[in-house]
Design a protein around this motif. Sequence first.
Motif, PDB file in Angstrom:
ATOM      1  N   ARG A 123       0.852  -1.188   0.000  1.00  0.00           N
ATOM      2  CA  ARG A 123       0.000   0.000   0.000  1.00  0.00           C
ATOM      3  C   ARG A 123       0.885   1.235   0.000  1.00  0.00           C
ATOM      4  NH1 ARG A 123      -5.373  -0.715  -0.776  1.00  0.00           N
ATOM      5  NH2 ARG A 123      -6.083   0.609   0.934  1.00  0.00           N
ATOM      6  N   ILE A 124       0.435   2.263  -0.705  1.00  0.00           N
ATOM      7  CA  ILE A 124       1.159   3.523  -0.844  1.00  0.00           C
ATOM      8  C   ILE A 124       0.267   4.653  -0.348  1.00  0.00           C
ATOM      9  CG2 ILE A 124       2.304   5.096  -2.464  1.00  0.00           C
ATOM     10  CD1 ILE A 124       3.642   2.332  -2.214  1.00  0.00           C
ATOM     11  N   ARG A 125       0.874   5.655   0.290  1.00  0.00           N
ATOM     12  CA  ARG A 125       0.153   6.895   0.574  1.00  0.00           C
ATOM     13  C   ARG A 125       0.765   7.986  -0.288  1.00  0.00           C
ATOM     14  NH1 ARG A 125      -2.284   9.149   6.202  1.00  0.00           N
ATOM     15  NH2 ARG A 125      -2.826  11.250   5.537  1.00  0.00           N
ATOM     16  N   SER A 126      -0.079   8.646  -1.086  1.00  0.00           N
ATOM     17  CA  SER A 126       0.435   9.695  -1.968  1.00  0.00           C
ATOM     18  C   SER A 126      -0.674  10.692  -2.268  1.00  0.00           C
ATOM     19  CB  SER A 126       0.975   9.097  -3.275  1.00  0.00           C
ATOM     20  OG  SER A 126      -0.069   8.563  -4.072  1.00  0.00           O
ATOM     21  N   LYS A 127      -0.279  11.845  -2.786  1.00  0.00           N
ATOM     22  CA  LYS A 127      -1.240  12.869  -3.209  1.00  0.00           C
ATOM     23  C   LYS A 127      -1.274  12.883  -4.731  1.00  0.00           C
ATOM     24  CE  LYS A 127      -2.719  17.625  -2.413  1.00  0.00           C
ATOM     25  NZ  LYS A 127      -2.931  18.015  -3.813  1.00  0.00           N
ATOM     26  N   TRP A 128      -2.470  12.898  -5.296  1.00  0.00           N
ATOM     27  CA  TRP A 128      -2.633  12.825  -6.744  1.00  0.00           C
ATOM     28  C   TRP A 128      -2.848  14.237  -7.301  1.00  0.00           C
ATOM     29  CZ3 TRP A 128      -6.204   7.985  -7.886  1.00  0.00           C
ATOM     30  CH2 TRP A 128      -5.575   6.839  -7.377  1.00  0.00           C
ATOM     31  N   GLY A 129      -1.757  14.889  -7.676  1.00  0.00           N
ATOM     32  CA  GLY A 129      -1.849  16.226  -8.251  1.00  0.00           C
ATOM     33  C   GLY A 129      -2.567  17.182  -7.327  1.00  0.00           C
ATOM     34  N   ALA A 130      -3.615  17.852  -7.850  1.00  0.00           N
ATOM     35  CA  ALA A 130      -4.401  18.781  -7.044  1.00  0.00           C
ATOM     36  C   ALA A 130      -5.548  18.090  -6.323  1.00  0.00           C
ATOM     37  CB  ALA A 130      -4.954  19.895  -7.929  1.00  0.00           C
ATOM     38  N   LEU A 131      -5.632  16.761  -6.451  1.00  0.00           N
ATOM     39  CA  LEU A 131      -6.672  16.010  -5.750  1.00  0.00           C
ATOM     40  C   LEU A 131      -6.219  15.737  -4.319  1.00  0.00           C
ATOM     41  CD1 LEU A 131      -7.725  13.548  -8.603  1.00  0.00           C
ATOM     42  CD2 LEU A 131      -8.739  15.758  -7.994  1.00  0.00           C
ATOM     43  N   GLY A 132      -6.725  14.674  -3.709  1.00  0.00           N
ATOM     44  CA  GLY A 132      -6.449  14.424  -2.307  1.00  0.00           C
ATOM     45  C   GLY A 132      -5.296  13.471  -2.069  1.00  0.00           C
ATOM     46  N   GLU A 133      -5.065  13.194  -0.780  1.00  0.00           N
ATOM     47  CA  GLU A 133      -4.126  12.151  -0.370  1.00  0.00           C
ATOM     48  C   GLU A 133      -4.900  10.844  -0.254  1.00  0.00           C
ATOM     49  OE1 GLU A 133      -1.830  12.866   3.168  1.00  0.00           O
ATOM     50  OE2 GLU A 133      -1.504  14.963   2.630  1.00  0.00           O
ATOM     51  N   TYR A 134      -4.354   9.785  -0.864  1.00  0.00           N
ATOM     52  CA  TYR A 134      -5.026   8.498  -0.861  1.00  0.00           C
ATOM     53  C   TYR A 134      -4.054   7.400  -0.442  1.00  0.00           C
ATOM     54  CZ  TYR A 134      -7.972  11.297  -3.974  1.00  0.00           C
ATOM     55  OH  TYR A 134      -8.731  12.300  -4.515  1.00  0.00           O
ATOM     56  N   ILE A 135      -4.602   6.336   0.132  1.00  0.00           N
ATOM     57  CA  ILE A 135      -3.848   5.116   0.405  1.00  0.00           C
ATOM     58  C   ILE A 135      -4.315   4.091  -0.616  1.00  0.00           C
ATOM     59  CG2 ILE A 135      -3.377   3.302   2.087  1.00  0.00           C
ATOM     60  CD1 ILE A 135      -3.882   5.384   4.288  1.00  0.00           C
ATOM     61  N   HIS A 136      -3.381   3.539  -1.383  1.00  0.00           N
ATOM     62  CA  HIS A 136      -3.756   2.741  -2.546  1.00  0.00           C
ATOM     63  C   HIS A 136      -2.681   1.705  -2.842  1.00  0.00           C
ATOM     64  CE1 HIS A 136      -0.765   4.997  -4.979  1.00  0.00           C
ATOM     65  NE2 HIS A 136      -1.118   6.025  -4.220  1.00  0.00           N
ATOM     66  N   GLU A 137      -3.008   0.744  -3.674  1.00  0.00           N
ATOM     67  CA  GLU A 137      -2.015  -0.209  -4.153  1.00  0.00           C
ATOM     68  C   GLU A 137      -1.043   0.507  -5.088  1.00  0.00           C
ATOM     69  OE1 GLU A 137      -4.136  -3.383  -5.963  1.00  0.00           O
ATOM     70  OE2 GLU A 137      -4.994  -4.118  -4.076  1.00  0.00           O
ATOM     71  N   PRO A 138       0.197   0.013  -5.208  1.00  0.00           N
ATOM     72  CA  PRO A 138       1.172   0.721  -6.050  1.00  0.00           C
ATOM     73  C   PRO A 138       0.690   0.970  -7.474  1.00  0.00           C
ATOM     74  CG  PRO A 138       2.277  -0.942  -4.722  1.00  0.00           C
ATOM     75  CD  PRO A 138       0.808  -1.141  -4.510  1.00  0.00           C
ATOM     76  N   LEU A 139      -0.005   0.004  -8.056  1.00  0.00           N
ATOM     77  CA  LEU A 139      -0.528   0.152  -9.415  1.00  0.00           C
ATOM     78  C   LEU A 139      -2.025  -0.148  -9.406  1.00  0.00           C
ATOM     79  CD1 LEU A 139       2.354  -1.512 -11.472  1.00  0.00           C
ATOM     80  CD2 LEU A 139       1.831   0.931 -11.304  1.00  0.00           C
ATOM     81  N   CYS A 140      -2.768   0.634  -8.633  1.00  0.00           N
ATOM     82  CA  CYS A 140      -4.214   0.434  -8.544  1.00  0.00           C
ATOM     83  C   CYS A 140      -4.871   0.759  -9.883  1.00  0.00           C
ATOM     84  CB  CYS A 140      -4.803   1.276  -7.421  1.00  0.00           C
ATOM     85  SG  CYS A 140      -4.540   3.047  -7.597  1.00  0.00           S
ATOM     86  N   SER A 141      -6.080   0.273 -10.074  1.00  0.00           N
ATOM     87  CA  SER A 141      -6.738   0.367 -11.380  1.00  0.00           C
ATOM     88  C   SER A 141      -7.036   1.800 -11.802  1.00  0.00           C
ATOM     89  CB  SER A 141      -8.035  -0.452 -11.361  1.00  0.00           C
ATOM     90  OG  SER A 141      -8.921   0.035 -10.357  1.00  0.00           O
ATOM     91  N   ASP A 142      -7.266   2.706 -10.850  1.00  0.00           N
ATOM     92  CA  ASP A 142      -7.597   4.080 -11.219  1.00  0.00           C
ATOM     93  C   ASP A 142      -6.440   5.048 -11.001  1.00  0.00           C
ATOM     94  OD1 ASP A 142      -7.712   3.879  -8.475  1.00  0.00           O
ATOM     95  OD2 ASP A 142      -9.428   5.224  -8.247  1.00  0.00           O
ATOM     96  N   LEU A 143      -5.224   4.524 -10.861  1.00  0.00           N
ATOM     97  CA  LEU A 143      -4.059   5.398 -10.774  1.00  0.00           C
ATOM     98  C   LEU A 143      -3.968   6.222 -12.056  1.00  0.00           C
ATOM     99  CD1 LEU A 143      -1.435   5.752  -8.874  1.00  0.00           C
ATOM    100  CD2 LEU A 143      -0.278   4.458 -10.672  1.00  0.00           C
ATOM    101  N   PRO A 144      -3.757   7.535 -11.961  1.00  0.00           N
ATOM    102  CA  PRO A 144      -3.650   8.332 -13.186  1.00  0.00           C
ATOM    103  C   PRO A 144      -2.665   7.712 -14.173  1.00  0.00           C
ATOM    104  CG  PRO A 144      -3.752   9.779 -11.290  1.00  0.00           C
ATOM    105  CD  PRO A 144      -3.674   8.375 -10.751  1.00  0.00           C
ATOM    106  N   SER A 145      -3.108   7.507 -15.410  1.00  0.00           N
ATOM    107  CA  SER A 145      -2.303   6.775 -16.391  1.00  0.00           C
ATOM    108  C   SER A 145      -0.996   7.480 -16.709  1.00  0.00           C
ATOM    109  CB  SER A 145      -3.114   6.568 -17.671  1.00  0.00           C
ATOM    110  OG  SER A 145      -3.520   7.823 -18.218  1.00  0.00           O
ATOM    111  N   GLY A 146      -0.965   8.797 -16.548  1.00  0.00           N
ATOM    112  CA  GLY A 146       0.246   9.538 -16.863  1.00  0.00           C
ATOM    113  C   GLY A 146       1.403   9.266 -15.925  1.00  0.00           C
ATOM    114  N   TYR A 147       1.130   8.630 -14.776  1.00  0.00           N
ATOM    115  CA  TYR A 147       2.212   8.354 -13.834  1.00  0.00           C
ATOM    116  C   TYR A 147       3.158   7.279 -14.354  1.00  0.00           C
ATOM    117  CZ  TYR A 147      -0.294  11.037 -10.251  1.00  0.00           C
ATOM    118  OH  TYR A 147      -0.912  12.030  -9.535  1.00  0.00           O
ATOM    119  N   GLY A 148       2.668   6.382 -15.192  1.00  0.00           N
ATOM    120  CA  GLY A 148       3.511   5.310 -15.703  1.00  0.00           C
ATOM    121  C   GLY A 148       3.590   4.136 -14.747  1.00  0.00           C
ATOM    122  N   THR A 149       4.313   3.110 -15.174  1.00  0.00           N
ATOM    123  CA  THR A 149       4.406   1.868 -14.391  1.00  0.00           C
ATOM    124  C   THR A 149       5.835   1.484 -14.048  1.00  0.00           C
ATOM    125  OG1 THR A 149       4.414   0.565 -16.438  1.00  0.00           O
ATOM    126  CG2 THR A 149       2.270   0.986 -15.403  1.00  0.00           C
TER     127      THR A 149
END
Length: 470
Positions: A123-149
């Motif tokens: 699990r990762i805690r990160s902030k998605w641009g101007a959105l919020g801070e989320y706790i998520h899997e490293p490559l979760c299904s709705d991770l912004p595609s521009g972040y890359g893999t």
Amino acid sequence: MKGGRKMPIYTAAGHLIEIADDRIGWPTSPDPDPRTCDYTHFDLTTEQLGQTWRYNCWGFTFLPRRYWISHGSDVDRILEDNCDSVLGGSVRVGDVIRYRDDRGITTHTGRVWQTDGAGHAARIRSKWGALGEYIHEPLCSDLPSGYGTDLAYFRQKAPLRGIADLWIKDSPGDNGEQVPGRPWWTSPDIFVDVPPHDGTPDEHPVFDHPNRVWTVVWNRSDQPIEEFYVRYYWADPAAGLAPSDWHLIPGTPGHPNPAGPISVDGDTSVEAPYVEWIPTAAPAHQCLLAIAYVHDDPTDSYNPDPLVYPFGIPWDNNIAQRNVHIVRLEGGGKGGLSIHSGYPFDDNREMRGSLHVLLTYSPPIIGRKVIPLKAAIVLDRRKKSSLKSWKDYLRMGGKFKPDLPKKPAEKPLAGTVFPDILYEPKNPHKIDIEVAVPKEVKAGSVYSLHIAQYIENTVTGGYTVVIKIK
């Protein structure tokens, strides 16, 4: 920020980090995503962190919620100058995760929030641009595609320069970074002075008498910090404490709690004023907590060192606790005490966890055989386990292995594991500790019995018993 003016921020090697000035102090708006993280205030009320342009993922990772770092190339400099690379299988909670796109450009960072127990991020805690801070899997299904893999991991080893950084050590070997590997409940910076109050730290508080409690606060930055405060708390002896388990020590005339205001120059330390504490229930080996802070507002870019995780001891280096009890025994002697392993969160979920008990010797003697103590742990008055050899402890699935440098301060000797423990709110587990010292153990020997609580492969609390042979 000093006097409303942003100070230049540099990496450890002196490279300037560009900050987006037009986003400093940007307001926060509600985030409809249910995953959005909350901030817990001192009064235990919560506030949604929400959406904001005030800081981005890079600002979350390296500049706690203060600024928006403008360029990924600056993040590459931070990773090169202030961090070490971490290989797969060695990742631990608190490490930095870096994302790159198919062009090799750094796009996103966060902090490892949970591992799988085998050195891989879960699990990762990160902030998605101007959105919020989320706790998520490293490559979760709705991770912004521009972040890359293209993922890589790093461990920060040095602070940035030009930004304030209050710090109370979590353990004797703590370097000030997030989530130290050592027992983070053994702060050497929290002290107690019992009557007649000679100014010298004592091993334990005394029951029903005024004890003086104080802490040393360090400033890891080259920037001075003016007008900060320290809050002091106590809790019943336990490995695993929720925020609501901590009790603010009442202030007294002339010794308020919080203590302050206090100032400290860059790259130095200061002793915070003491508070007077009268333990009103035996035993008097309660846990102590100290929090250094400026204020309790998570949205203020002008705060020189904002709290990020109030009551999150391993995550926030402004916070430290001392859950340590010292026992003095002679060769052939016996001793014991009782503590609890409590539910470490303020919610209503049932969770499964485990207890990992590790016996160490300090300082290690090269070339000399160390005689282990005989110790047994009784859980809830019915499950008893004696310590096994170090190799057997590892075979049992023993996870708690404090960082051991080339010249370790502690030599691991033995341990045991209590697996599959059900943790429920307001239903702590009792732990009885029994220790017997072999007659041949030499005077002056020092042992530590570390009890680490694990939930979801993460250390969520601990308690240490230090046995000194007289």
